[in-house]
Design a protein around this motif. Structure first.
Motif, short mmCIF file in Angstrom:
data_model
loop_
_atom_site.label_atom_id
_atom_site.label_comp_id
_atom_site.label_asym_id
_atom_site.label_seq_id
_atom_site.Cartn_x
_atom_site.Cartn_y
_atom_site.Cartn_z
N GLU A 59 0.85 -1.19 0.00
CA GLU A 59 0.00 0.00 0.00
C GLU A 59 0.89 1.23 0.00
OE1 GLU A 59 -2.94 0.37 3.13
OE2 GLU A 59 -3.64 2.31 2.34
N ASN A 119 -4.50 4.93 -2.27
CA ASN A 119 -5.70 5.50 -1.65
C ASN A 119 -6.28 6.62 -2.50
OD1 ASN A 119 -5.90 4.23 1.21
ND2 ASN A 119 -3.73 4.76 0.98
N GLU A 151 -8.00 2.15 -3.28
CA GLU A 151 -8.69 2.02 -2.00
C GLU A 151 -9.56 3.25 -1.75
OE1 GLU A 151 -6.14 1.12 1.28
OE2 GLU A 151 -5.23 -0.59 0.25
N ASP A 181 -12.01 0.62 1.92
CA ASP A 181 -11.01 0.77 2.98
C ASP A 181 -11.70 0.97 4.33
OD1 ASP A 181 -8.52 1.05 4.11
OD2 ASP A 181 -7.95 2.82 2.97
N LYS A 202 -11.27 -4.17 3.09
CA LYS A 202 -10.21 -4.08 4.09
C LYS A 202 -10.84 -3.90 5.47
CE LYS A 202 -6.15 -2.55 2.98
NZ LYS A 202 -5.00 -1.68 2.61
N GLU A 239 -6.36 -5.09 8.25
CA GLU A 239 -5.44 -3.97 8.46
C GLU A 239 -4.93 -3.95 9.90
OE1 GLU A 239 -8.17 -0.56 7.47
OE2 GLU A 239 -6.48 -0.08 6.18
MG MG Z 1 -5.79 2.54 2.64
#
Ligand code: MG
Ligand code: C2E
Ligand code: MG
Ligand code: MG
Length: 294
Positions: A59, A119, A151, A181, A202, A239
């Motif tokens: 990420e 992101n 995300e 996310d 996530k 996460e």
């Molecule tokens: Mg993220």
């Protein structure tokens, strides 16, 4: 408020507002300068298969090294970038950097499948040109779209749902993968799963951190999320994994992918490359349990 607190109260309130606006404008100007002066960079956090212990992706996380104030966390400047619209050029910079790094990592890892997660902000999801921008960036990097996962934080998608849906659909048609996310923290998460074409979920780290104590209720929530994702044919990434106990529980519940300080913190590009050369596989769970210090 001003009435009950009198004029002075209002003045204090007004002064505070003014100060905040000034700080915001100042930061906005600094972000602009920062873009010109290349003060923004990315850190990368490995995403790990809990089955094979291999690094399957990374990420990209934005970092700002301000010339006077030092490192400013994304939570402080991203909202300002969003409000001012600067998130659009900033987001483009992020994508370009992240894809360039993905090219390097793919060269390093060879045939092994590997993706980069980037992101997205809500402000980027209102621009119809987003998918064109993404397509061009992929072409410049000569990468297949499947290497890129975008995300989206769930609370962000809803400002203009129809528009967001159309843009996400364009990105999906392009071949990009889409992740929701911080799942479970925003509201109307479930309706988002129906409305938008996400292929990955996530699990927010607040749920993962609750797995620390063996509380059946906490486990039940994570299990329910995993069941739901499975019936929707979605991948799940946990996460914020910080302990072996969390890995153990997540694995038992059927979660197959994760990221977190336990495996690796976000790191700059050279450190990431050194990490991947050194550790294409993270230690397996039996080894971790036998040597908790691993
Ligand atoms: Mg993220
Ligand atoms: P996120 O996308 O949910 O990213 C995960 C955050 O959790 C990162 O914080 C990461 O450093 C942190 N983290 C990773 N593993 C652990 C762990 O084991 N424990 C704990 N406590 N934290 C962990 P970071 O880098 O400060 O980023 C915060 C948020 O800022 C991100 O949350 C994302 O929403 C936003 N952000 C970061 N980079 C970008 C970007 O390029 N564009 C946009 N639009 N937003 C970004
Ligand atoms: Mg997250
Ligand atoms: Mg977040």
């Amino acid at each position: 408020w001003a009435k009950t607190h009198g004029c002075d109260g209002y003045k204090v309130f007004h002064a505070a507002m003014h100060k905040q606006t000034m700080a915001q404008l100042e930061m906005e100007a600094d972000i602009r300068k920062g873009l010109d002066r290349n003060e923004f960079s990315l850190h990368y956090q490995p995403i790990v298969s809990l089955e094979t212990n291999r690094v399957v992706g990374m990420e990209a996380l934005l970092r700002w090294n301000h010339p006077l104030r030092g490192a400013i966390p994304p939570m402080q400047f991203i909202p300002v970038a969003e409000e001012s619209g600067l998130i659009v050029p900033l987001g483009e910079r992020v994508l370009t950097l992240a894809l360039a790094q993905a090219v390097r990592v793919r060269a390093l890892l060879g045939e092994q499948p590997f993706y980069v997660s980037v992101n997205l902000s809500p402000r980027q999801l209102v621009h119809k040109e987003l998918s064109t921008m993404v397509q061009r960036a992929l072409e410049r990097a000569r990468l297949p779209a499947g290497v890129l996962k975008l995300e989206v934080t769930e609370s962000l998608v809803m400002e203009n749902p129809a528009q967001a849906r159309a843009i996400l659909k364009d990105l999906q048609d392009l071949g990009c993968r889409l992740a929701i996310d911080d799942f479970g923290t925003g509201y109307s998460s479930l309706s988002h799963l129906c409305q938008y074409p996400f292929d990955t979920l996530k699990i927010d780290r607040s749920f993962v951190s609750l797995l620390e104590d063996s509380n059946l209720r906490h486990e039940g929530i994570v299990q329910a999320i995993l069941h739901m994702a499975q019936s929707l044919d979605m991948h799940v990434v946990a996460e914020g994994i910080e302990t072996p106990a969390q890995i153990q529980t997540l694995t038992r519940l059927g979660c197959r992918t994760g990221q977190g300080y336990f495996f690796a913190s976000p790191m700059d590009a050279p450190s990431l490359e050194a990490f991947l050369t050194r550790t294409p596989c993270v230690p397996a769970l039996p080894a971790i349990l036998a040597h908790p210090s691993l």
